[in-house]
Design a protein around this motif. Structure first.
Motif, PDB file in Angstrom:
ATOM      1  N   THR A   1       7.354  -4.516 -22.559  1.00  0.00           N
ATOM      2  CA  THR A   1       8.615  -3.778 -22.660  1.00  0.00           C
ATOM      3  C   THR A   1       8.472  -2.397 -22.035  1.00  0.00           C
ATOM      4  O   THR A   1       9.470  -1.695 -21.862  1.00  0.00           O
ATOM      5  CB  THR A   1       9.045  -3.620 -24.131  1.00  0.00           C
TER       6      THR A   1
ATOM      7  N   ASN B   1      11.928  -7.612 -19.760  1.00  0.00           N
ATOM      8  CA  ASN B   1      13.031  -6.652 -19.693  1.00  0.00           C
ATOM      9  C   ASN B   1      14.207  -7.212 -18.901  1.00  0.00           C
ATOM     10  O   ASN B   1      15.371  -6.919 -19.208  1.00  0.00           O
ATOM     11  CB  ASN B   1      12.555  -5.330 -19.092  1.00  0.00           C
ATOM     12  N   ARG B   2      13.903  -8.019 -17.895  1.00  0.00           N
ATOM     13  CA  ARG B   2      14.976  -8.669 -17.144  1.00  0.00           C
ATOM     14  C   ARG B   2      15.750  -9.628 -18.053  1.00  0.00           C
ATOM     15  O   ARG B   2      16.987  -9.694 -18.002  1.00  0.00           O
ATOM     16  CB  ARG B   2      14.382  -9.410 -15.946  1.00  0.00           C
TER      17      ARG B   2
ATOM     18  N   ASN C   1      15.920  -9.350 -21.363  1.00  0.00           N
ATOM     19  CA  ASN C   1      16.650  -8.519 -22.328  1.00  0.00           C
ATOM     20  C   ASN C   1      17.969  -8.011 -21.759  1.00  0.00           C
ATOM     21  O   ASN C   1      18.966  -7.895 -22.477  1.00  0.00           O
ATOM     22  CB  ASN C   1      15.783  -7.339 -22.770  1.00  0.00           C
ATOM     23  N   ALA C   2      17.973  -7.701 -20.473  1.00  0.00           N
ATOM     24  CA  ALA C   2      19.171  -7.137 -19.844  1.00  0.00           C
ATOM     25  C   ALA C   2      20.186  -8.195 -19.425  1.00  0.00           C
ATOM     26  O   ALA C   2      21.338  -7.868 -19.124  1.00  0.00           O
ATOM     27  CB  ALA C   2      18.768  -6.299 -18.623  1.00  0.00           C
TER      28      ALA C   2
ATOM     29  N   ASN D   1      17.254  -7.939 -28.240  1.00  0.00           N
ATOM     30  CA  ASN D   1      16.255  -7.035 -27.680  1.00  0.00           C
ATOM     31  C   ASN D   1      14.897  -7.565 -28.107  1.00  0.00           C
ATOM     32  O   ASN D   1      14.446  -7.333 -29.224  1.00  0.00           O
ATOM     33  CB  ASN D   1      16.477  -5.609 -28.204  1.00  0.00           C
TER      34      ASN D   1
END
Length: 323
Positions: free
Chosen positions: A53, A61-62, A64-65, A152
């Motif tokens: 993270t 993170n990709r 999560n977004a 998240n």
């Protein structure tokens, strides 16, 4: 021809995941140690790039977004870890949950937007949360993931263990079958030392601010991981809060456990289960470890002393008072 007891001992280490990895192994003197080192570094760097993270461009993170309800292609390794995390979450009744990234950030333990522990303290009342096991779908055949709602995700309770397993797989791919690899306190052992002895792994005493050995465990063809409250914590309003989040309360866990150590076939599972049992606490944790036939060591705080509960193969072995 050299006998097995004459195999040279090699030691390699490097930085990864905000800490260091180590590799001790025995192999023929003709092996290209520099090449082994490069391969090990690449193995852990790949895991970090996928599951961190702290790296803005990581695959995690990709994910999560990404919008909810959209299939997101992910690397095979990440899909494997996500699927394992969901299984442990279901088997632990939600004690292990990877959808706690917002809590990790809020309490100052992650890279994201931080409200500050003082503000987070004001939201300690339990509120319903969506568990990853209920809101994340992993298609391991196609290596793709879909979120049913915004999540998240944080893999700090399992990715390091998987990284250790990758170090082991890297060495085995080179024909090396006598090794001890680790990232921080998570370790994996294969085979025996050439003299027939098992690998010795030190267990740290769960005292904050002090590195002291509490005991030693011998390993062969197994992995070990420890979850504890003594490495990362914050003090707020006279109370201490550890970095491990309790999905049931939406806040850092607070119980009598100082540390839980688990021995398992893979370091990925040992890592996740150590976290799950730590969250479950001093009563439910040992009960579940016994019910699942696990090997686990629970260390409880008893004032200025410690109490150890040892479970081997699901059987209670000992309860020991120690300083």
């Amino acid at each position: 021809m050299k006998t097995s007891t004459e195999l040279p001992r090699h030691s390699l280490s490097g930085e990864t995941m905000g800490t260091r990895y180590t590799a001790l192994f025995y192999a023929d003197a003709g092996i290209d140690v520099d090449d082994v080192g490069r391969r090990l570094a690449h193995a852990v760097a790949r895991v970090d790039q996928q599951m961190s993270t702290w790296k803005p461009g990581s695959d995690l993170n990709r994910l999560n977004a990404a919008p909810a309800h959209e299939w997101v292609p992910v690397p095979k390794e990440l899909a494997t870890v996500l699927a394992a995390a969901l299984r442990v979450s279901q088997q632990s009744g939600g004690a292990f949950d990877i959808a706690v990234g917002d809590l990790v950030n809020a309490w100052g333990f992650g890279p994201g937007e931080q409200t500050g522990p003082e503000q987070a303290l004001g939201t300690l009342a339990p509120t319903p949360r969506v568990l990853a096991s209920a809101a994340l779908v992993v298609d391991s055949q196609r290596n793709q993931v879909r979120k049913r709602s915004a999540l998240n995700l944080d893999l700090s309770g399992i990715a390091k263990g998987f990284g250790v397993d990758e170090l082991g797989r890297c060495l085995e791919g080179l024909g090396i079958t006598r090794y001890l690899v680790g990232i921080d306190g998570e370790m994996r052992a294969r085979g025996m030392k050439p003299d027939g002895r098992r690998w010795a792994v030190a267990l740290e005493k769960p005292t904050r601010g002090v590195r002291e050995v509490m005991g030693v465990m011998e390993l062969s063809d197994a992995a070990i991981a420890t979850s504890g409250d003594y490495r990362h914590w914050v003090d707020v309003a006279g109370q201490s809060y550890a970095h491990t989040m309790n999905p049931a309360t939406g806040a850092p866990l607070r119980n009598r456990l100082a540390a839980v150590t688990v021995v398992a076939a893979s370091c990925m599972l040992a890592d996740a289960w150590a976290t799950a049992l730590m969250v479950l606490g001093e009563t439910q944790g040992p009960r579940l470890a016994q019910a699942r036939g696990m090997d686990a060591l629970f260390v409880l705080r008893e004032g200025q002393q410690y109490k150890e509960i040892s479970i081997v193969g699901g059987q209670l072995q000992a309860q020991i008072e120690s300083r």
